[in-house]
Design a protein around this motif. Structure first.
Motif, PDB file in Angstrom:
ATOM      1  N   ARG A   1       0.834  -1.215   0.000  1.00  0.00           N
ATOM      2  CA  ARG A   1       0.000   0.000   0.000  1.00  0.00           C
ATOM      3  C   ARG A   1       0.863   1.257   0.000  1.00  0.00           C
TER       4      ARG A   1
ATOM      5  N   THR B   1      -1.954   2.924  -2.782  1.00  0.00           N
ATOM      6  CA  THR B   1      -3.312   2.474  -3.086  1.00  0.00           C
ATOM      7  C   THR B   1      -4.294   3.073  -2.088  1.00  0.00           C
TER       8      THR B   1
ATOM      9  N   ALA C   1      -8.721  -0.305  -3.412  1.00  0.00           N
ATOM     10  CA  ALA C   1      -7.599  -0.849  -4.198  1.00  0.00           C
ATOM     11  C   ALA C   1      -6.643  -1.633  -3.294  1.00  0.00           C
TER      12      ALA C   1
ATOM     13  N   PRO D   1      -4.114   2.753  -8.832  1.00  0.00           N
ATOM     14  CA  PRO D   1      -4.178   2.570  -7.373  1.00  0.00           C
ATOM     15  C   PRO D   1      -5.183   3.477  -6.656  1.00  0.00           C
TER      16      PRO D   1
END
Ligand code: ZN
Length: 288
Positions: free
Chosen positions: A30, A35, A39, A93
């Protein structure tokens, strides 16, 4: 606690069970990919499953998973191996939606409900296994359950879940894969199906601090679980400046000269880990 997975068998090897905690791995993805919540959940579920599928391989084998849906995420790509490292990305993302009717992150809306799930296993010595199935729900776990049954002919139950904090960091991530091997007792399989149906969401168990062993014990109640391996899991990329250098050399002298005269250097970005590599004019000169 670091992420790890457990490989185990039950009922004289006729049931194979994998369970994994992947909170740190998904959080690393992440941070690298930036993201947004939905996502992160889609990429996180994919990384979690890919880590377990990687652990099913041997030696220098590796696996690449690609989910190409018609949702706004674009393509999700992840790869894994038997050494416990995974990496992955999504093409878009910055996707986030309100929670779905079940109060969960709306992964299916982000992924899309039409498209393909494909798996490529590099088994060394130019031996490849490829499998492809259509997306059945876009929720990812169900799509892999379908993949195992139809592409690998191994009846399986796949669960993967991700919980996201209000600040968008990853609160909990993990999953399991239960597989039925030839010779499994019908009664055992039926009972297992019921247990899996009534099992609480895996992400909640991980949030509550349960280890992969504890998750398996909860799934299988008092049954004797034979643990074969504990494998640490982490997000790691294979890219390096040396590899990018090779790629630039591959473009040929003319292209490199253009980079020097027009761009006064070069910049290359790795999709998987979002690392950017810079090459100065002098470094490019050397490559010629
Ligand atoms: Zn990379």
């Amino acid at each position: 606690m670091e992420d790890y997975l457990v490989k185990s068998t039950l009922y004289n090897g006729t049931i194979r069970a994998y369970a994994i905690t992947a909170t740190h791995t998904v959080e690393e993805a992440r941070k690298r990919q930036d993201t947004w919540a939905t996502a992160s959940a889609a990429l996180g579920r994919t990384l979690t499953i890919t880590a377990m599928m990687g652990a099913m391989l041997k030696g220098d084998d590796s696996i690449t998973v690609k989910i190409e849906g018609n949702g706004p995420l674009g393509v999700i790509v992840a790869d894994g191996n038997p050494h416990g490292t995974v990496r992955g990305y999504v093409t878009q993302p910055h996707v986030d939606f309100p929670l779905n009717k079940k109060g969960k992150l709306d992964v299916a809306r982000a992924v899309g409900t039409e498209g393909n799930v494909s798996v490529v296993k590099d088994l060394g010595l130019k031996d490849y296994f490829t499998g492809q199935v259509p997306i059945v729900s876009g929720e990812i776990s169900e799509d892999f359950t379908y993949y195992f049954a139809n592409s690998e002919q191994v009846p399986s139950a796949v669960g993967a879940g991700v919980l996201i904090n209000p600040d968008h960091s990853v609160l909990a991530a993990g999953g399991f894969i239960i597989q039925v091997m030839p010779g499994a007792d019908e009664e055992v399989v039926t009972r297992l199906e019921e247990q899996i149906q009534s099992f609480p969401p895996i992400s909640q168990l991980i949030e509550a601090g349960h280890t992969p062993e504890e998750i398996l014990q909860q799934l299988f109640h008092d049954e004797e679980i034979k643990v074969h391996e504990q494998l640490p899991i982490s997000f790691q990329c294979k890219c390096s400046k040396a590899r990018i250098k090779q790629a630039i050399i591959g473009l040929g002298k003319e292209e490199i000269e253009k980079m020097i005269s027009e761009d006064h250097g070069a910049e290359a970005n790795c999709h998987f880990c979002n690392e950017t590599y810079h090459f100065t004019e002098a470094e490019l000169e050397e490559l010629i």
